[in-house]
Every structure is written in structure tokens, then in C-alpha cells.
Design an enzyme around this catalytic site. Structure first.
Site, PDB file in Angstrom:
ATOM      1  N   SER A  96      -9.587  -1.577   7.035  1.00 55.53           N
ATOM      2  CA  SER A  96      -8.982  -1.285   5.736  1.00 55.53           C
ATOM      3  C   SER A  96      -8.211  -2.427   5.093  1.00 55.53           C
ATOM      4  O   SER A  96      -7.819  -2.324   3.937  1.00 55.53           O
ATOM      5  CB  SER A  96      -8.069  -0.060   5.840  1.00 55.53           C
ATOM      6  N   SER A 151      -9.529   0.998   3.015  1.00 55.83           N
ATOM      7  CA  SER A 151      -8.721   1.890   2.208  1.00 55.83           C
ATOM      8  C   SER A 151      -7.636   1.167   1.407  1.00 55.83           C
ATOM      9  O   SER A 151      -7.106   1.725   0.463  1.00 55.83           O
ATOM     10  CB  SER A 151      -8.059   2.944   3.106  1.00 55.83           C
ATOM     11  N   LYS A 165       0.859  -1.187   0.000  1.00 52.23           N
ATOM     12  CA  LYS A 165       0.000   0.000   0.000  1.00 52.23           C
ATOM     13  C   LYS A 165       0.897   1.240   0.000  1.00 52.23           C
ATOM     14  O   LYS A 165       1.962   1.235   0.631  1.00 52.23           O
ATOM     15  CB  LYS A 165      -0.856  -0.052   1.279  1.00 52.23           C
TER      16      LYS A 165
END
Lengths: 477, 493, 104
Positions: free
Chosen positions: B182, B158, B83
Site C-alpha cells: 500500500s 491503499s 494517510k
């Protein structure tokens, strides 16, 4: 001025004597290139986290113990949120409602009874970076070398009643902190900083008046002067029907006045909350006792001991223990000296005057303590007179030699040879028959004149006690 | 014909075993991934940065190590995607925010360091909601990522880019962070496995913080064994993170075989589970039945505090975020608004131009709940409720090995569907955020599909530092089902 | 207490104050939109008032960790260049900002 009572509270920030910063392992130092002692943590780079320096906690506890504070069994760091370019994270890690220590006091020794100054708290926090202004070029620069340096903030209660009180408090505080070796307390290097809150109230009133905060004071004397100015400014303002405005004022050393800070001040809303990145500190009894056991003798105890063991007066003992290095200097000298009172005089009067002239700290004294003991010994044994000793001392400072060597080199040894002195006495009596007769007929005053002449003849080297004796013997015989 | 299968389709443990045995190379694995990314990412937008050259170079180095008979670690040659908030030295990290454009990290996150040390090859950075604030990866300065099962739908968030990339076999393993779901929610939306470790299990050093008291990094895997393997690599105490726990790291792969009869699952009351989508509810009930059929025992648990979790979470997380994101000011790094006249403009314009709308919304909310006069009513109150939630989980987990919950109350939704109603978006986090508030570990695994072919996630929650129980329970389910083997029919043209 | 959300201080001046604290300059449209959304969210938060948590202690750290410290051992700094080159604007060894007036 007695219509008003002055109320002063001081906030002092001292830099703790650690080798690395509070939350990262960057070295703590002074000077150097800007941004040369920084890392991702103290620059607030994204993703970085603080880890607490254990030594800073221990130094904080040491200081708190010396300041008679209650050590909190549970303390926590909070974030103080505000934006400023010298703040790497735009929040400062500090302590808020769970400080390391609180409720202490400092005693200012006074002959008539010491003055106790209450302390609200002493807590740990990180220093900010430094802004450097390039006015001509039209910009400011940020240097983060100082960012994250450990500080102890010591906040008094509004217990100080005059600028002189404030000055004395700062001296006592600095002495304490130096004695327990938590800080160098060097104002020039920024390791000791002071802000003041000042207000006036009608004498006899309990209610505190509107206060101003005074900043930018770079020496203890500056604090005293700034406060004196601020006290009279407020008094005049009130007398002329005006009102004190709560504001921050900066002291200008050149004009010795305070001026309101020009930059727009907004109402502060620091939005303190517990720093989730730092876990609580729990100080148990064992840990505190360990730190406490390692504490050196505190100045007040030391002053008492000096009065007792060296038979010094309150004043002398106070001066000698007003600085740990000075006290150590005296004790080193005293080890080779029997006459403590004279030793104390030489150190507190002659030596300190000399050091003050050249703005030299006692640690760098040109005269080592052993030399002062030696000088006192020479006087006591009658090798040199007190008068000669003063010139010898001046030479000791300039030439950095032991007094015995100076005395030998320059032939300053006192003349104690009776036959030699008798010859000089004969010569003086022959040259001044008037005074000689006066003394012989009972006028004691004339003796002084005759002794003086003999001393002059011998360029001060005659032993005055012997000269006295010889003249008496010669003229009353 | 598994022998000819592209290496990017393998699980991490399969690939690692093949490479270690000399039956595949790291370079080939990386090439297969890069090729897949090349073919599919214009549609998925899962990656925001592909470090092609660095990855091939690193893979080559690992192949040479292996050829020389050295062992570069348990993930030798396994391509991974991170990420876009893991700091990797020398690489740009932006958190998919304009304000961090051009920020090249001068240091490695501990997780990145551990992955490198284990021999993993970092392919690049994946798309995310800006600063991890969101549940759909729509709040990205780099445009939304898409769900490989249905390109009109979100991959969740996310860490949506990581989940989508893994589901589409663009990578063999992926990592995200989980502050309120997330990792787990995008894992559920994309049909892969995702794990949120116990708070303190994995170092947070080098992960750009959203909400420090809730953030944890976690792995995405193609199966439960991958989760166990990846967690072993990244878990452990870190002296650079004062909140990382000094607990030993077990060999999680030792818990892949479990006796169903020794497993007790906590099932929340019907009331707790109200408001679920019909098809999600059906898949969830089927999962419960599967466990029952396997012989697991069930107890009912009371989690009535879940009612307050969303409100509590959006106070705690935004308060911390408002402070964590204060450092983005255009002075030391990142983007500065052009032509600012004074200090106030420097701050206000750089942040106005640099932050997207959701970030602004949360920073403002967090600023508000901490501000003078409101602290006690909001933040102070939320911290009390956080204890209430923790107490609830403590008692629930005292009587079972895992609590079983849906991961999300709905399957992947359409792009744009919820973007204008932040509160409705927040409410989709209901089942995940309480786990972060309680600090306990949880895993999401695929437990079936909706009629429209969208994956549904099953969530298992364990007591602190009992990730072994998550692995046991999840492996048991996986062993009895085949949902995790299904791949999205992503058109390769 | 339904109306609590309606009279939240997040009217345009309230939102402006908060945005000022957060140093985010908002457009008029943003003030209106965000103000309304935040008021909505704050209204939803009202449910926390009814939670049975009055007697519970605030929980700010989830793990029972304490006294996590490091030894006082300085490292040798890596030099300023690698950090200064991250700055949008620099001047020599400094991070550059618009002039800050502190003098009187």
C-alpha cells in the site's frame, strides 16, 4: 442418591494484585466513577496496542507454582472473538492452546487422607468492562473501569464429587492464593469469581453426563447451595424420565434455585488465533526459580509445622492455617505465650465466633494477638479463672483494652488469699450444715455444691483450686 | 530558475535545508502547498481533510522558533500529508470509512508525535481505500482519488491519496501504511519513491490496524534522500508497541553514496516474473541493464513460493482484519445506525451501514477462515506457507544485498476497471505482498514510463533491518537516471 | 479439486452464518454477490494445498521478539470526559446501549 454420581468442575477467575492493568498503565482499583480509569488502550480506541504488564506474568507464575502447575516454557496470548458491549475491542485477549501453566492440583486436607483436585490449566486474560442496567429508564450503560484488569483463570478437572467438595476446594484455593499474595480473593469486590459445570452420571459409569453451566454465585455458600439445587434438579429430571439440557443457568440467591438464562444463546465460535500484537512469553528456568524462591510457606506445609512446633491437633492446625492472616495472627500471639493449645482454643473458638458475628476479617480484629496471649497468661498464672476470662474477653472486644487493665479496673483478680477464703468457707459451712456433713461422711458430690456456694459468695473471683483445698482440710480434719 | 520555484515543488531535504538556512520560511512552504491543493485537489481528491489553520499556526510557531535561534528538528517547516489512518490528537481520523465519521482522536500516533517533534507541519489527511483495504483508492467513503499522470486512472492504493498528493506537489512529503504493498504500489503508479520498512522498524502505535502482523508505516519521497531522511525520523523502538524492534536507527542518509561494484543484486528467475505487462517488463529489463552498466553484480535467486503469496496473504490479512475491525460497533466512538431497537441491531446495522463493500468482503473472508472447522485448512495452512515464503526470502537475501523485482505487474489502471473482480484486483499485488509476509523491507522507485506516459516502479528488497542496503541501491539507480525528476503535466487552471 | 469452490459452504445460508458471526447485516443482493465472490476467492485459495509446507511450523510472529513487557506502574487517568464525548450516545458517565437482558 447413590444411584447417581455427581461430577463438578469449577472455573475460577481471580484478579491479580497488580497496580496497573494487564495491557495498559491505567490504575487498578475498586469503586469510583464509571469510566474514570480508562485510556485509549483499554477503551479499544483505533490504533492502540497492548503491552504486557510484567508483574501479572510473575503473579501468574507464583500462583501456578502454588497450584502445582507445570509452567509452560512458551506461552502466547490469543484473541477470543465475540461481540458484547462490555468488550472494548469485541475480542478478549486470553490464552488458548499455549496457556501460562497447566496440569496442576490442589489438595483438600482431610483427616482420612487429602482429596486431590486436578487442575487443567491456569492462564492469564484481561477482564471485560461492566454493564449496568437501568431497567426503568430502558437502557444499559457500559463502564470500562474493569476493562483490561488482569485475571488468572483456574480451571479444575471434573474431579469434584459433591457441592461440599466444591465448597472446600474454593476455601483451599482462596487460602493458597492469598498466602502467595497473588490476589485478594474478595468475592464481594469481584476479585474472586466462580462458575461451575455440573453433571450426573449413573454410579459406576465412566461416561460423563450432559452438563449445565451455573453462574451468578456470589459467595462460597452460594456455590454450595446452587450446586446442591442443581444436583437435585438434575437427579429428579433424570428419574422422571427427562433429560438434562446443556445450557447456562443463573443462580438466584433469594429462591436458592437456578434458572436457565433467558437471553438467546448462540453456538459459540470464538475464532481464537494468536494475537499478532503480543509476542510470546518464554519463561526460562532462572526466571521461574527467582519467582519460586520468593514464595512464602504454603498452607499445607504450614499446617504440618503448626502440628509439630505448637503441638496442635490436625483440626486446630487446619483451622489456624486456613487463612494466611489467621495463621499470622496465631504466630504473633504464640510468640508471647507458652500454652499453645489454650491459645489456639481462644482464637479458633472465642475470637472467631466473635469475628463471625460482626463479619469482621481477622485483619481488623478488635483484639490484637498480644492481648490474647496475655489473657492466656493470666489464666495460666491463676490470676483469673477461666470463667472470668470469658467476661474479660468480651470486654476486650468491646473496649479494646488489654486484659490486665480490664482485670485491674474491675477488680476481677482471683482471690487467692487463704485467710480471706477461709472466712467465706466458714460462713458457707455454717449456712449449709447438711451438705457439709454429707461431705465429711464421704459423699464427694457434696464438695461441688460447697465450692459453688463459695464461688457465688465471691462473685466468681475465688481461686477454685484453693477453695477445694480449704474445704477438704476443714471437713476431713 | 530554481530560486523562484514554488516551495511545494522541492524535496523535503532541499526545503529543510533552505528553511534552516533562513532562505525560506515554514509559513511560505505551507502556503505554497495549500495553494497547490486549492488548485488541484478538486480533480485529484487526494486530500480528505486539509487542516489549513492548524498548519499555518504550526508553521508560524516553527518560524518563530527558528528566528529565536532554536532548532525545531530535522524536518523543521516541512509540510507533510498523512494517510487518514494516523491518529493525530484533536483531528478527525476516519480511515475513509463511514463508520469512523466524526472520530476525533484523543491521542497522537507515535509516528505523528515523532514528526511533530522533528518540526514537520501536518497539512492534513489523505484519501485511501477504506481501512487500507484495496489497491486503487476506489474503496473510499470519500470518493476515489485520481492519478496525477492520468486523471482517468487510479493512483494505486491503499495509500493512493498520499502518493497522488506528493506526485502533484501538493505536499513536500507524505506518509502511508503498507500491509501488502500500500505504499510501494501507489508510489509506482504515481512515479514517486516509497519505502516499506522492516516489520517492527516503525511503531504501529496510533495507526488504525488493518492486519497487525503485516502493517508498517512508510514514507513517500520525491527522491531517495527524502526516504532516508523521513525514515530516520519515524523509525525506532517504541515501548507502546510490543512488536517494535529494539534495534538502533542508523543515519540512513550516510548510505546515499555507494560503490556500484560492492552491490550484489538478486534477480528472480524468468518464471517468477511471468505475467507482467509488456511495457512494465521492458522498463524492468532496462533497470537491470542500468545496474549492470554501473557495475553491480547479479546472482539468480529462487522465489518459487511467490506462487502462493496472494492466497496466503488474503487469508492472514483478512483473518486479522476481521478481528481488528470488530471494535467498530458504534458504542464507544464512530457512527451508530439510527433507531436501533436492540443490541444485535446496534451491532449489525451500524456495521452494515458503516462499512463499504470491500471491507465487508474481507471481514467476511477473515471470519470464515478462522471459523470452526476451517481454521486449520485456511489460517493454519497460511501460517505454514508464510514460513515457506520467509525461508525463501532468507535464503535469497543471504546471497545478495537486494532482490530486484517489479513493484507491480501493470501500470496504473483505469478507474472502475477492476472494481467488480476482486480476485483480479488482488492478483495485482503479487510482487508486493510476499515482502510483507516475509517482514522484510522494500523500496519502490521510478524506473521509467510506459508509452502512454505512466510511471513504472522498480522494487528493491533487503534483509530485515537492512534499509541501508535499500538506500544504497536505490540512490545508485537514481543517481544514474532522471526518471524521478519528471513531473506530471497536471493542468494548473 | 476444482469443484471445491463450487460446493463451498458460502451458499446463502453459509454466508448468512459468517455474516452473523461478523455482525454485519447483509441485504439479499449482498449475500448473493459476496457469496459468489468469496467462493471464487476460496477456490483460488485451494492452491495452498499443493504448497510444500506440510512440515513447516506455523509462523504467527515474524520477528523473534519475546517477553516484551512493561513495569507495573500505574499512570493517573486523564478523566472520562474526553472519551465519553466520542460516544454516539452516552448517559452520564456511561456509554449508552440498548437494554441488555441478562436476568432469568
Amino acid at each position: 442418591m447413590s444411584e447417581f454420581e455427581t461430577v463438578i468442575g469449577l472455573e475460577v477467575h481471580v484478579q491479580l494484585k497488580t497496580r496497573s492493568k494487564l495491557f495498559c498503565d491505567c490504575p487498578v482499583d475498586w469503586g469510583g466513577e464509571p469510566n474514570s480509569r480508562v485510556c485509549p488502550v483499554c477503551l479499544g480506541l483505533p490504533g492502540t496496542l497492548p503491552v504486557l504488564n510484567r508483574k501479572s506474568v510473575e503473579l501468574g507464575v507464583r500462583a501456578a507454582l502454588a497450584l502445582n502447575c507445570r509452567i509452560a516454557p512458551f506461552s502466547q496470548f490469543h484473541r477470543k472473538n465475540y461481540f458484547y458491549p462490555d468488550m472494548a475491542k469485541n475480542y478478549q485477549v486470553s490464552q488458548y492452546d499455549l496457556p501460562l501453566s497447566a496440569d496442576g492440583f490442589v489438595e483438600i486436607p482431610r483427616e482420612e487422607g487429602s482429596l486431590r483436585v486436578g487442575l487443567a490449566r491456569a492462564h492469564l486474560e484481561e477482564d471485560t468492562g461492566k454493564l449496568v442496567h437501568f431497567a426503568a429508564e430502558g437502557f444499559s450503560g457500559v463502564d470500562f473501569n474493569r476493562s483490561g484488569v488482569p485475571l488468572l483463570e483456574i480451571v479444575t478437572r471434573p474431579d469434584l464429587r459433591s457441592p461440599e467438595d466444591a465448597y472446600d476446594y474454593l476455601k483451599v484455593l482462596r487460602n493458597l492464593l492469598r498466602t502467595v499474595e497473588v490476589s485478594d480473593c474478595d468475592m464481594e469486590k469481584g476479585s474472586f469469581r466462580c462458575d461451575a459445570n455440573v453433571s450426573l452420571r449413573l454410579s459406576g459409569s465412566e461416561k460423563l453426563g450432559v452438563k449445565t453451566e451455573v453462574k451468578n454465585m456470589n459467595s462460597f455458600r452460594a456455590v454450595e447451595r446452587a450446586l446442591s439445587y442443581e444436583v437435585s434438579r438434575q437427579a429428579e429430571l433424570i428419574r422422571s424420565g427427562g433429560a438434562v439440557v446443556q445450557e447456562t443457568r443463573l443462580y438466584d440467591a433469594a429462591s436458592q434455585k437456578t434458572f436457565p438464562m433467558r437471553s438467546k444463546e448462540e453456538a459459540h465460535d470464538y475464532r481464537y488465533f494468536p494475537d499478532p500484537d503480543l509476542v510470546p512469553t518464554e519463561l526460562d528456568r532462572v526466571w521461574i526459580e527467582e519467582i519460586s524462591a520468593a514464595l512464602p510457606e504454603l498452607p499445607s506445609a504450614k499446617a504440618g509445622r503448626f502440628q509439630r512446633d505448637y503441638e496442635l491437633g490436625f483440626y486446630d492446625a487446619g483451622v489456624l492455617t486456613s487463612d494466611p492472616a489467621l495463621a499470622e495472627y496465631f504466630e504473633t500471639a504464640a510468640r508471647a505465650c507458652a500454652n499453645f493449645k489454650t491459645l489456639s482454643n481462644w482464637i479458633t473458638v472465642e475470637l472467631m465466633a466473635r469475628l463471625k458475628e460482626s463479619d469482621t476479617p481477622i485483619e481488623s480484629s478488635p483484639v490484637p494477638p498480644e492481648h490474647v496471649s496475655e489473657l492466656v497468661g493470666l489464666i495460666d498464672r491463676g490470676v483469673i479463672s477461666g470463667k472470668i476470662a470469658k467476661s474479660v474477653f468480651a470486654l476486650m472486644c468491646d473496649e479494646r483494652k488489654p486484659p490486665s487493665e480490664i482485670v485491674r479496673e474491675r477488680g476481677l483478680v482471683q482471690i487467692s488469699d487463704e485467710s480471706e477464703l477461709e472466712k467465706v468457707v466458714e460462713k458457707v459451712i455454717g449456712e449449709h450444715p447438711g451438705p457439709a456433713e454429707d461431705f465429711a461422711s464421704g459423699k464427694e458430690k457434696a464438695l461441688g455444691f460447697l465450692v459453688g456456694r463459695v464461688m457465688k459468695e465471691t462473685r466468681g473471683q475465688a481461686n477454685p483450686r484453693l477453695v477445694n483445698e480449704i474445704i477438704r482440710r476443714r471437713l476431713s480434719g | 530558475m530554481p530560486a523562484f520555484q514554488a516551495l511545494n515543488r522541492l524535496s523535503a531535504h532541499e526545503l529543510a535545508a533552505r528553511i534552516a538556512a533562513g532562505r525560506a520560511t515554514a509559513t511560505a512552504a505551507v502556503r505554497d502547498c495549500l495553494e497547490r491543493i486549492e488548485k488541484t485537489d478538486r480533480r485529484l481528491n487526494a486530500f480528505v481533510r486539509v487542516d489549513r489553520e492548524e498548519a499555518l499556526e504550526e508553521a508560524g510557531r516553527i518560524d518563530r522558533e527558528l528566528a529565536a535561534g532554536r532548532n525545531p528538528g530535522p524536518l523543521a517547516g516541512v509540510p507533510v500529508a498523512l494517510k487518514d489512518l494516523f491518529c493525530v490528537k484533536g483531528r478527525e481520523v476516519t480511515c475513509c470509512s463511514r463508520i469512523l465519521e466524526g472520530f476525533i482522536s484523543p491521542y497522537d500516533a507515535t509516528v505523528a508525535r515523532k514528526l511533530k517533534d522533528a518540526g514537520a507541519v501536518i497539512l492534513g489527511s489523505t484519501n485511501m481505500d477504506e481501512f487500507a483495504m484495496g489497491s486503487s483508492t476506489e474503496n473510499s467513503a470519500r470518493g476515489p482519488a485520481r492519478n496525477p499522470w492520468d486523471l482517468e486512472r487510479v493512483p494505486g492504493g491503499s495509500s493512493g491519496g498520499s502518493a497522488a498528493a506528493l506526485a502533484a506537489d501538493q505536499t513536500v512529503a507524505a506518509f502511508g501504511t503498507d500491509t501488502g504493498g500500500s505504499v510501494r504500489q501507489p508510489a509506482a503508479f504515481c512515479g514517486v519513491a516509497g519505502l516499506k520498512p522492516t516489520y517492527g522498524r516503525v511503531s504501529r502505535y496510533g495507526l488504525v490496524a488493518y492486519a497487525s502482523s503485516l502493517d508498517q508505516a512508510g514514507p513517500f519521497g520525491k527522491d531517495v534522500e527524502d526516504l532516508a531522511l523521513l525514515l530516520e525520523v519515524i523509525a525506532g523502538h517504541d515501548p507502546r508497541d510490543a512488536t517494535s524492534a529494539p534495534e538502533p536507527v542508523p543515519r540512513y542518509r550516510d548510505f546515499l553514496q555507494a560503490d556500484p561494484a560492492s552491490l550484489t543484486l538478486g534477480l528472480p528467475s524468468r518464471d517468477t516474473l511471468k505475467g507482467m505487462d509488456r511495457e512494465v517488463a521492458a522498463a524492468f529489463r532496462a533497470a537491470v541493464d542500468t545496474y549492470a552498466a554501473l557495475g553491480a553484480k547479479f546472482v539468480e535467486v529462487e522465489l518459487s513460493s511467490l506462487e502462493y503469496a496472494v492466497a496466503c496473504y488474503y487469508i492472514v490479512s483478512t483473518a486479522e482484519a476481521s478481528s481488528n475491525l470488530a471494535r467498530f460497533d458504534g458504542i464507544r466512538y464512530g457512527r451508530r445506525a439510527p433507531g436501533v431497537a436492540d443490541l444485535l441491531e446496534l451491532f449489525e446495522k451500524s456495521r452494515a451501514e458503516g462499512f463499504g463493500e470491500e471491507v465487508k468482503r474481507r471481514v467476511l473472508l477473515g471470519t470464515y477462515v478462522l471459523s470452526a472447522g476451517y481454521y486449520e485448512a485456511y489460517y493454519g495452512r497460511a501460517l505454514r506457507i508464510r514460513r515457506l515464503i520467509k525461508n525463501d526470502f532468507d535464503s535469497a537475501l543471504a546471497g545478495c544485498d537486494c532482490v530486484i523485482l517489479p513493484t507491480a505487474p501493470i501500470p496504473a489502471f483505469r478507474l472502475g476497471e477492476k472494481i467488480d473482480d476482486p480476485l483480479q484486483m488482488y492478483l495485482t499485488d503479487l510482487f508486493t505482498i510476499s515482502i510483507n509476509l516475509a517482514g522484510v523491507p522494500a523500496v519502490s522507485i521510478n524506473c521509467g514510463f510506459t508509452g502512454g506516459g505512466l510511471p513504472v516502479g522498480l522494487q528493491l528488497v533487503a534483509a530485515p533491518f537492512r534499509e541501508d542496503n535499500l538506500i544504497r541501491a536505490a540512490a545508485l539507480f537514481e543517481g544514474a537516471t532522471a526518471h524521478h525528476l519528471k513531473k506530471p503535466a497536471l493542468d494548473d487552471r | 479439486m476444482k469443484d471445491a469452490s463450487k460446493n463451498q459452504p458460502l451458499d446463502p445460508s453459509g454466508i448468512e452464518h459468517v455474516a452473523g458471526l461478523a455482525r454485519i447485516r447483509l441485504t439479499r443482493e449482498e449475500k448473493e454477490k459476496l457469496g459468489a465472490q468469496l467462493s471464487d476467492i476460496l477456490g483460488y485459495m485451494e492452491k495452498l494445498k499443493s504448497a510444500p509446507a506440510d512440515d513447516l511450523e506455523q509462523l504467527s510472529h515474524i520477528l523473534p521478539l519475546k517477553n516484551v513487557t512493561r513495569p507495573d506502574e500505574p499512570s493517573s487517568p486523564a478523566g472520562s470526559e474526553q472519551y465519553l464525548r466520542l460516544a454516539p450516545e452516552r448517559e452520564g458517565g456511561f456509554f449508552k446501549v440498548p437494554p441488555v437482558i441478562e436476568e432469568t
